[in-house]
Write a protein that holds these residues in place. Sequence first.
Motif, PDB file in Angstrom:
ATOM      1  N   GLU A  11       0.926  -1.379  -0.075  1.00 23.53           N
ATOM      2  CA  GLU A  11       0.046  -0.170  -0.002  1.00 23.53           C
ATOM      3  C   GLU A  11       1.035   1.444  -0.034  1.00 23.53           C
ATOM      4  N   GLY A  12       1.204   1.619  -1.215  1.00 23.45           N
ATOM      5  CA  GLY A  12       2.192   2.825  -1.340  1.00 23.45           C
ATOM      6  C   GLY A  12       3.583   2.323  -1.250  1.00 23.45           C
ATOM      7  N   PRO A  13       4.753   3.412  -1.089  1.00 21.41           N
ATOM      8  CA  PRO A  13       6.058   3.348  -1.158  1.00 21.41           C
ATOM      9  C   PRO A  13       6.490   2.275  -0.037  1.00 21.41           C
ATOM     10  N   THR A  14       7.344   1.499  -0.325  1.00 16.91           N
ATOM     11  CA  THR A  14       7.994   0.741   0.703  1.00 16.91           C
ATOM     12  C   THR A  14       9.532   0.796   0.980  1.00 16.91           C
ATOM     13  N   ILE A  15      10.056   0.571   1.877  1.00 13.18           N
ATOM     14  CA  ILE A  15      11.651   0.273   2.043  1.00 13.18           C
ATOM     15  C   ILE A  15      11.727  -1.207   2.573  1.00 13.18           C
TER      16      ILE A  15
END
Length: 151
Positions: free
Chosen positions: A10-14
């Motif tokens: 759900e959206g940007p990740t790292i």
Amino acid sequence: MSTRKYTKIEGPTIDSVPLIYKHKIPIQKTYKFWEGLKEGKIFATRCKKCGRIYFPPQADCSDDFSSDMEWVELPKFGVLEAFTKVYARPQGFDDVDPYVIGIATLENGVRVMGWVDPPDEKCVKVGNRVELTIRVIKDRHIIYLKDLSCT
């Protein structure tokens, strides 16, 4: 077991920091519980003084501080109270397909958490009758709540 990996994004990740923490867990006071799982039995402890049942088992009663405990086998049937599907599996189970875990209240009022069978959250419903079973997953004995309405 599927080789397919599940990722819910759900959206940007790292990337997370890798975690490895292995140690020996002393089980002297709960040995009967672990041996019971191997025999297909699920044990709890009951305070001989006040009668309170503890699951997971405890060596001492937190109500009256008594150490006079006895082992009792838990009933095999209960009612599913809550459940959720696990996508972000804990370390050591990351190669296992997503699974459903749930909490059931047994016939004697004790609550037990376990993996739900079947792992189809569309069939499983709160209020369904479940049977406690044990399966071996990755060399560990896992408590399963077999949903009797999904058979």
